[in-house]
Design a protein around this motif. Sequence first.
Motif, PDB file in Angstrom:
ATOM      1  N   ASN A   1       0.868  -1.171   0.000  1.00  0.00           N
ATOM      2  CA  ASN A   1       0.000   0.000   0.000  1.00  0.00           C
ATOM      3  C   ASN A   1       0.905   1.222   0.000  1.00  0.00           C
ATOM      4  O   ASN A   1       1.563   1.501   1.000  1.00  0.00           O
ATOM      5  CB  ASN A   1      -0.906  -0.007   1.238  1.00  0.00           C
ATOM      6  N   PRO A   2       0.957   1.958  -1.134  1.00  0.00           N
ATOM      7  CA  PRO A   2       1.846   3.121  -1.195  1.00  0.00           C
ATOM      8  C   PRO A   2       1.516   4.163  -0.133  1.00  0.00           C
ATOM      9  O   PRO A   2       2.390   4.861   0.348  1.00  0.00           O
ATOM     10  CB  PRO A   2       1.649   3.679  -2.601  1.00  0.00           C
ATOM     11  N   ASN A   3       0.254   4.244   0.256  1.00  0.00           N
ATOM     12  CA  ASN A   3      -0.107   5.160   1.330  1.00  0.00           C
ATOM     13  C   ASN A   3       0.621   4.785   2.620  1.00  0.00           C
ATOM     14  O   ASN A   3       1.138   5.648   3.323  1.00  0.00           O
ATOM     15  CB  ASN A   3      -1.622   5.136   1.593  1.00  0.00           C
ATOM     16  N   PHE A   4       0.651   3.495   2.946  1.00  0.00           N
ATOM     17  CA  PHE A   4       1.304   3.081   4.180  1.00  0.00           C
ATOM     18  C   PHE A   4       2.797   3.338   4.120  1.00  0.00           C
ATOM     19  O   PHE A   4       3.385   3.805   5.104  1.00  0.00           O
ATOM     20  CB  PHE A   4       1.047   1.612   4.534  1.00  0.00           C
ATOM     21  N   THR A   5       3.433   3.021   3.026  1.00  0.00           N
ATOM     22  CA  THR A   5       4.874   3.236   2.916  1.00  0.00           C
ATOM     23  C   THR A   5       5.225   4.682   3.205  1.00  0.00           C
ATOM     24  O   THR A   5       6.166   4.964   3.963  1.00  0.00           O
ATOM     25  CB  THR A   5       5.381   2.796   1.528  1.00  0.00           C
ATOM     26  N   LYS A   6       4.470   5.617   2.663  1.00  0.00           N
ATOM     27  CA  LYS A   6       4.721   7.050   2.928  1.00  0.00           C
ATOM     28  C   LYS A   6       4.499   7.376   4.398  1.00  0.00           C
ATOM     29  O   LYS A   6       5.300   8.085   5.008  1.00  0.00           O
ATOM     30  CB  LYS A   6       3.812   7.918   2.060  1.00  0.00           C
ATOM     31  N   LEU A   7       3.414   6.886   4.987  1.00  0.00           N
ATOM     32  CA  LEU A   7       3.131   7.144   6.394  1.00  0.00           C
ATOM     33  C   LEU A   7       4.207   6.535   7.291  1.00  0.00           C
ATOM     34  O   LEU A   7       4.649   7.156   8.263  1.00  0.00           O
ATOM     35  CB  LEU A   7       1.760   6.581   6.775  1.00  0.00           C
ATOM     36  N   PHE A   8       4.631   5.323   6.957  1.00  0.00           N
ATOM     37  CA  PHE A   8       5.634   4.629   7.753  1.00  0.00           C
ATOM     38  C   PHE A   8       6.968   5.368   7.708  1.00  0.00           C
ATOM     39  O   PHE A   8       7.621   5.551   8.744  1.00  0.00           O
ATOM     40  CB  PHE A   8       5.775   3.191   7.246  1.00  0.00           C
ATOM     41  N   GLN A   9       7.371   5.815   6.547  1.00  0.00           N
ATOM     42  CA  GLN A   9       8.619   6.572   6.427  1.00  0.00           C
ATOM     43  C   GLN A   9       8.538   7.873   7.220  1.00  0.00           C
ATOM     44  O   GLN A   9       9.499   8.259   7.894  1.00  0.00           O
ATOM     45  CB  GLN A   9       8.943   6.846   4.960  1.00  0.00           C
ATOM     46  N   LEU A  10       7.404   8.532   7.153  1.00  0.00           N
ATOM     47  CA  LEU A  10       7.193   9.762   7.917  1.00  0.00           C
ATOM     48  C   LEU A  10       7.270   9.464   9.412  1.00  0.00           C
ATOM     49  O   LEU A  10       7.920  10.185  10.174  1.00  0.00           O
ATOM     50  CB  LEU A  10       5.834  10.362   7.540  1.00  0.00           C
ATOM     51  N   ALA A  11       6.621   8.386   9.837  1.00  0.00           N
ATOM     52  CA  ALA A  11       6.616   8.025  11.255  1.00  0.00           C
ATOM     53  C   ALA A  11       8.019   7.686  11.755  1.00  0.00           C
ATOM     54  O   ALA A  11       8.426   8.138  12.833  1.00  0.00           O
ATOM     55  CB  ALA A  11       5.670   6.848  11.491  1.00  0.00           C
ATOM     56  N   LEU A  12       8.758   6.901  10.990  1.00  0.00           N
ATOM     57  CA  LEU A  12      10.107   6.533  11.421  1.00  0.00           C
ATOM     58  C   LEU A  12      11.006   7.755  11.561  1.00  0.00           C
ATOM     59  O   LEU A  12      11.852   7.806  12.458  1.00  0.00           O
ATOM     60  CB  LEU A  12      10.734   5.527  10.449  1.00  0.00           C
TER      61      LEU A  12
ATOM     62  N   LEU B   1      -0.725   5.247  14.043  1.00  0.00           N
ATOM     63  CA  LEU B   1       0.497   4.563  13.615  1.00  0.00           C
ATOM     64  C   LEU B   1       1.571   4.679  14.702  1.00  0.00           C
ATOM     65  O   LEU B   1       2.244   3.693  15.031  1.00  0.00           O
ATOM     66  CB  LEU B   1       1.004   5.134  12.290  1.00  0.00           C
ATOM     67  N   HIS B   2       1.722   5.848  15.273  1.00  0.00           N
ATOM     68  CA  HIS B   2       2.702   6.007  16.351  1.00  0.00           C
ATOM     69  C   HIS B   2       2.324   5.157  17.566  1.00  0.00           C
ATOM     70  O   HIS B   2       3.201   4.600  18.230  1.00  0.00           O
ATOM     71  CB  HIS B   2       2.868   7.478  16.736  1.00  0.00           C
ATOM     72  N   TYR B   3       1.043   5.016  17.829  1.00  0.00           N
ATOM     73  CA  TYR B   3       0.609   4.152  18.925  1.00  0.00           C
ATOM     74  C   TYR B   3       0.995   2.696  18.650  1.00  0.00           C
ATOM     75  O   TYR B   3       1.488   2.002  19.548  1.00  0.00           O
ATOM     76  CB  TYR B   3      -0.902   4.278  19.153  1.00  0.00           C
ATOM     77  N   VAL B   4       0.808   2.248  17.432  1.00  0.00           N
ATOM     78  CA  VAL B   4       1.173   0.871  17.073  1.00  0.00           C
ATOM     79  C   VAL B   4       2.681   0.667  17.207  1.00  0.00           C
ATOM     80  O   VAL B   4       3.137  -0.378  17.693  1.00  0.00           O
ATOM     81  CB  VAL B   4       0.662   0.523  15.657  1.00  0.00           C
ATOM     82  N   ILE B   5       3.467   1.635  16.809  1.00  0.00           N
ATOM     83  CA  ILE B   5       4.925   1.543  16.980  1.00  0.00           C
ATOM     84  C   ILE B   5       5.256   1.475  18.466  1.00  0.00           C
ATOM     85  O   ILE B   5       6.074   0.649  18.898  1.00  0.00           O
ATOM     86  CB  ILE B   5       5.642   2.719  16.278  1.00  0.00           C
TER      87      ILE B   5
ATOM     88  N   LEU C   1      15.042   1.767  14.909  1.00  0.00           N
ATOM     89  CA  LEU C   1      13.695   1.798  14.335  1.00  0.00           C
ATOM     90  C   LEU C   1      13.689   1.302  12.898  1.00  0.00           C
ATOM     91  O   LEU C   1      12.684   0.745  12.447  1.00  0.00           O
ATOM     92  CB  LEU C   1      13.103   3.211  14.405  1.00  0.00           C
ATOM     93  N   SER C   2      14.796   1.425  12.213  1.00  0.00           N
ATOM     94  CA  SER C   2      14.873   0.931  10.835  1.00  0.00           C
ATOM     95  C   SER C   2      14.784  -0.595  10.780  1.00  0.00           C
ATOM     96  O   SER C   2      14.557  -1.163   9.711  1.00  0.00           O
ATOM     97  CB  SER C   2      16.157   1.415  10.163  1.00  0.00           C
ATOM     98  N   ASP C   3      14.934  -1.262  11.918  1.00  0.00           N
ATOM     99  CA  ASP C   3      14.823  -2.722  11.962  1.00  0.00           C
ATOM    100  C   ASP C   3      13.385  -3.213  12.060  1.00  0.00           C
ATOM    101  O   ASP C   3      13.135  -4.417  11.956  1.00  0.00           O
ATOM    102  CB  ASP C   3      15.626  -3.292  13.138  1.00  0.00           C
ATOM    103  N   LEU C   4      12.443  -2.312  12.278  1.00  0.00           N
ATOM    104  CA  LEU C   4      11.039  -2.726  12.309  1.00  0.00           C
ATOM    105  C   LEU C   4      10.622  -3.182  10.917  1.00  0.00           C
ATOM    106  O   LEU C   4      10.933  -2.526   9.917  1.00  0.00           O
ATOM    107  CB  LEU C   4      10.135  -1.567  12.760  1.00  0.00           C
ATOM    108  N   ARG C   5       9.922  -4.282  10.857  1.00  0.00           N
ATOM    109  CA  ARG C   5       9.453  -4.801   9.572  1.00  0.00           C
ATOM    110  C   ARG C   5       8.208  -4.026   9.143  1.00  0.00           C
ATOM    111  O   ARG C   5       7.181  -4.079   9.819  1.00  0.00           O
ATOM    112  CB  ARG C   5       9.119  -6.282   9.671  1.00  0.00           C
ATOM    113  N   GLU C   6       8.316  -3.366   8.016  1.00  0.00           N
ATOM    114  CA  GLU C   6       7.202  -2.566   7.521  1.00  0.00           C
ATOM    115  C   GLU C   6       5.933  -3.398   7.373  1.00  0.00           C
ATOM    116  O   GLU C   6       4.844  -2.970   7.756  1.00  0.00           O
ATOM    117  CB  GLU C   6       7.564  -1.911   6.178  1.00  0.00           C
ATOM    118  N   VAL C   7       6.063  -4.602   6.843  1.00  0.00           N
ATOM    119  CA  VAL C   7       4.891  -5.438   6.594  1.00  0.00           C
ATOM    120  C   VAL C   7       4.186  -5.804   7.903  1.00  0.00           C
ATOM    121  O   VAL C   7       2.959  -5.868   7.964  1.00  0.00           O
ATOM    122  CB  VAL C   7       5.263  -6.687   5.755  1.00  0.00           C
ATOM    123  N   THR C   8       4.951  -6.016   8.960  1.00  0.00           N
ATOM    124  CA  THR C   8       4.367  -6.356  10.256  1.00  0.00           C
ATOM    125  C   THR C   8       3.672  -5.153  10.880  1.00  0.00           C
ATOM    126  O   THR C   8       2.549  -5.265  11.385  1.00  0.00           O
ATOM    127  CB  THR C   8       5.454  -6.894  11.207  1.00  0.00           C
ATOM    128  N   ILE C   9       4.332  -4.013  10.846  1.00  0.00           N
ATOM    129  CA  ILE C   9       3.721  -2.798  11.400  1.00  0.00           C
ATOM    130  C   ILE C   9       2.466  -2.445  10.605  1.00  0.00           C
ATOM    131  O   ILE C   9       1.441  -2.061  11.179  1.00  0.00           O
ATOM    132  CB  ILE C   9       4.725  -1.623  11.402  1.00  0.00           C
TER     133      ILE C   9
END
Length: 133
Positions: free
Chosen positions: A9-20, A70-74, A90-98
């Motif tokens: 989901n390209p939306n998630f990838t952008k959100l995840f990068q922003l969150a990290l 998303l920050h709560y899930v992290i 934090l870069s070790d978190l698996r994007e697919v799992t989060i």
Amino acid sequence: MNIADNQPNPNFTKLFQLALADWPEIVDLRLLDYSKTAKRRYSVRGLGELEDNISTRYIGTKIEILMRNLHYVIFVTLHKLAPEIESLHLSDLREVTIKARFEEWLRKSLDVEGWTADDVALVERYLAGDSIS
């Protein structure tokens, strides 16, 4: 949560990068405070405050409901790992799992009181894979 069925989901990838980018590169998880009454209950000193300081930056933004959740899930993920490790890049978190945990949390939270109609609409658009920009 079925990670194998988790589609990109390209939306998630952008959100995840922003969150990290909001979190420190390495999070210290060494300071555990254990409950005196419940054997398995603990807190990570400073972790809740860190997450709160990070997620409150999004109050009033268009993506507030997504980023705060998303920050709560992290935070929950880090908290669960704390008894096992002393620090985490934090870069070790698996994007697919989060992503799977985040979307599961959003689905469960859709019925929560206090969300505005706009919040619900944004979450539904996100979950449908529609553009959120």
